[in-house]
Design a protein around this motif. Sequence first.
Motif, PDB file in Angstrom:
ATOM      1  N   LEU A 162      -4.556  -2.395   0.984  1.00  0.00           N
ATOM      2  CA  LEU A 162      -5.414  -3.312   0.247  1.00  0.00           C
ATOM      3  C   LEU A 162      -6.345  -2.514  -0.658  1.00  0.00           C
ATOM      4  CD1 LEU A 162      -6.448  -5.963   2.936  1.00  0.00           C
ATOM      5  CD2 LEU A 162      -4.768  -6.210   1.104  1.00  0.00           C
ATOM      6  N   ARG A 163      -6.430  -2.903  -1.900  1.00  0.00           N
ATOM      7  CA  ARG A 163      -7.306  -2.255  -2.863  1.00  0.00           C
ATOM      8  C   ARG A 163      -8.433  -3.220  -3.226  1.00  0.00           C
ATOM      9  NH1 ARG A 163      -3.947   1.843  -5.318  1.00  0.00           N
ATOM     10  NH2 ARG A 163      -5.765   2.413  -6.567  1.00  0.00           N
ATOM     11  N   PRO A 164      -9.617  -2.723  -3.622  1.00  0.00           N
ATOM     12  CA  PRO A 164      -9.933  -1.303  -3.764  1.00  0.00           C
ATOM     13  C   PRO A 164     -10.107  -0.615  -2.416  1.00  0.00           C
ATOM     14  CG  PRO A 164     -11.873  -2.631  -4.191  1.00  0.00           C
ATOM     15  CD  PRO A 164     -10.742  -3.597  -4.022  1.00  0.00           C
ATOM     16  N   LEU A 165      -9.843   0.691  -2.429  1.00  0.00           N
ATOM     17  CA  LEU A 165      -9.885   1.495  -1.212  1.00  0.00           C
ATOM     18  C   LEU A 165     -10.199   2.927  -1.605  1.00  0.00           C
ATOM     19  CD1 LEU A 165      -9.193   1.660   1.905  1.00  0.00           C
ATOM     20  CD2 LEU A 165      -6.848   2.218   1.198  1.00  0.00           C
ATOM     21  N   TYR A 166     -11.196   3.503  -0.968  1.00  0.00           N
ATOM     22  CA  TYR A 166     -11.551   4.895  -1.231  1.00  0.00           C
ATOM     23  C   TYR A 166     -10.594   5.793  -0.434  1.00  0.00           C
ATOM     24  CZ  TYR A 166     -14.280   9.169  -1.596  1.00  0.00           C
ATOM     25  OH  TYR A 166     -14.679  10.453  -1.877  1.00  0.00           O
ATOM     26  N   PRO A 167     -10.053   6.898  -0.992  1.00  0.00           N
ATOM     27  CA  PRO A 167     -10.366   7.540  -2.271  1.00  0.00           C
ATOM     28  C   PRO A 167      -9.470   7.122  -3.435  1.00  0.00           C
ATOM     29  CG  PRO A 167      -8.973   8.980  -1.000  1.00  0.00           C
ATOM     30  CD  PRO A 167      -9.167   7.739  -0.167  1.00  0.00           C
ATOM     31  N   PHE A 168      -8.637   6.117  -3.226  1.00  0.00           N
ATOM     32  CA  PHE A 168      -7.744   5.689  -4.299  1.00  0.00           C
ATOM     33  C   PHE A 168      -8.539   5.083  -5.463  1.00  0.00           C
ATOM     34  CE2 PHE A 168      -5.598   5.426  -0.224  1.00  0.00           C
ATOM     35  CZ  PHE A 168      -4.455   6.166  -0.452  1.00  0.00           C
ATOM     36  N   ASP A 169      -9.670   4.464  -5.128  1.00  0.00           N
ATOM     37  CA  ASP A 169     -10.533   3.847  -6.131  1.00  0.00           C
ATOM     38  C   ASP A 169     -11.936   4.422  -5.969  1.00  0.00           C
ATOM     39  OD1 ASP A 169      -8.540   1.747  -7.076  1.00  0.00           O
ATOM     40  OD2 ASP A 169      -8.659   1.286  -4.925  1.00  0.00           O
ATOM     41  N   PRO A 170     -12.166   5.644  -6.442  1.00  0.00           N
ATOM     42  CA  PRO A 170     -13.429   6.334  -6.166  1.00  0.00           C
ATOM     43  C   PRO A 170     -14.656   5.649  -6.747  1.00  0.00           C
ATOM     44  CG  PRO A 170     -12.152   7.540  -7.809  1.00  0.00           C
ATOM     45  CD  PRO A 170     -11.256   6.478  -7.258  1.00  0.00           C
TER      46      PRO A 170
END
Length: 484
Positions: free
Chosen positions: A463-471
């Motif tokens: 599930l997005r957003p998700l850190y570190p994929f979406d810093p």
Amino acid sequence: MSLRIGIAGIAIESSTFSPHRAGLADFDVRRGADLLKRYEFLDKEWAQGVEWVPLLHARSLPGGAVLPEVYDDLSAEIISLIGSAGALDGFFFDIHGAMSVVGRQDAEADLAVRVRAAVGPDVLVSTSMDLHGNVSRELGTAVDLITCYRMAPHEDAMESRERAARNLVERMRSGLGRPGKAWVQVPVLLPGEKTSTRLEPAKSIYRRVAEIADEPGVLDAAVWVGYAWADEPRCRAAVVVTGDDHELITARATELAQAYWDARDGFEFVAPTGTLAECVAAGLASTARPFLISDSGDNPTAGGADDVSWTLGQLLTVDELTSGNATAIHASIFDAEAVAACVAAGVGNPVQVSAGGKIDSGPSGPVDLSGTVFSISEDPVGGTVAVVKVGGLHSILTSRRKPYHHLADFTLLGLDPAATDLVIVKIGYLEPELYTLAKDWLLALTPGGVDQDLLRLGHHGVLRPLYPFDPDMQTPDLTPELLP
């Protein structure tokens, strides 16, 4: 009248990025009295006056996703055994939390829901998990008590299982019934090698977990890192605080979730990192002996296939090792065919094999290994194990997947890691005996099914957003839910 508590579960950590598939042969399946032997704490005073009803527990070394027919058969047998066990007062649900099944999602929640339906609504279910497991809303709702390890490396694994069982017994004896469960997921997904409790910030967060668990009104507290090498919506950090003071457990769950979120940028690898070439060069140049290098990308205790041969191929190009000017051990490559060829050749004789790359061929495929058979031995986990010597390099080949965590794993093969220049092991953070052994060590960022570089693995199901994929994601809502 004694309490009757059933025991069952399926435990495996599954990388969905590994082509390995976990079959029935990968599991140590125990039933009856043989299952009870897993839990030495059942002899303690608090566990007396309880009839422990052992049903089925299947445990595997981490690997790839479980074949669906294997999961279906094991889970069906657990449900059938519950049905024939007679009335139960409680249920100890011993799982890992990061099991993936081919073509399915959230396998532990599926099993928990089925267990709940089988035992009925009034039976208390207590769950023990690895902190690298995942806690979805469905899983948290299906069980009544839930906890996980507080140490990585997992030196408290059995202690955590005991806590889950003891809390269950004490809860039933108290007559208090179901505690409240304050649950919240934290949109952070990090590898275990960045979240070791030996280091900050995890060290302080988990110290606070223990403090909260001891507060009046709180039964238990737990923080899950989540499992980074599976690609499912449930894969993310989570917090659950259980107890009877609903206002307090909600506040403490909020505190822990916020602390984890706030620390997301502060988590660092447990050791200095580099490419394999950089780590080998640093090890050869160092005077620290033995110098350990983690070959992290194919770590079998994180879900790697254990047959990626990329690192071995690179080591065979290092003249200082192949000439014998320096010594090294590489542990290990799972390849039953190569082991059989070594057995046929015999100790002390030359051998040429095509090693590894037959399950996970992605990084390199098989590697040509020509040397001398140094030793052949039988290992209770690794099966027949052969060591091939090329100059000063000793390559360990196993007929079954096996991690190398203990000194005895090496000495059984006639190897002395303490007297070796470089010891390269498929592992992430060093387990206690290797940590003590190492005079210095580095974490090599090597390819494989448990690649430490999460961004290059290709997650698409999380599930997005998700850190570190979406810093640069916005601050999430970390308000806990009180689960039913």
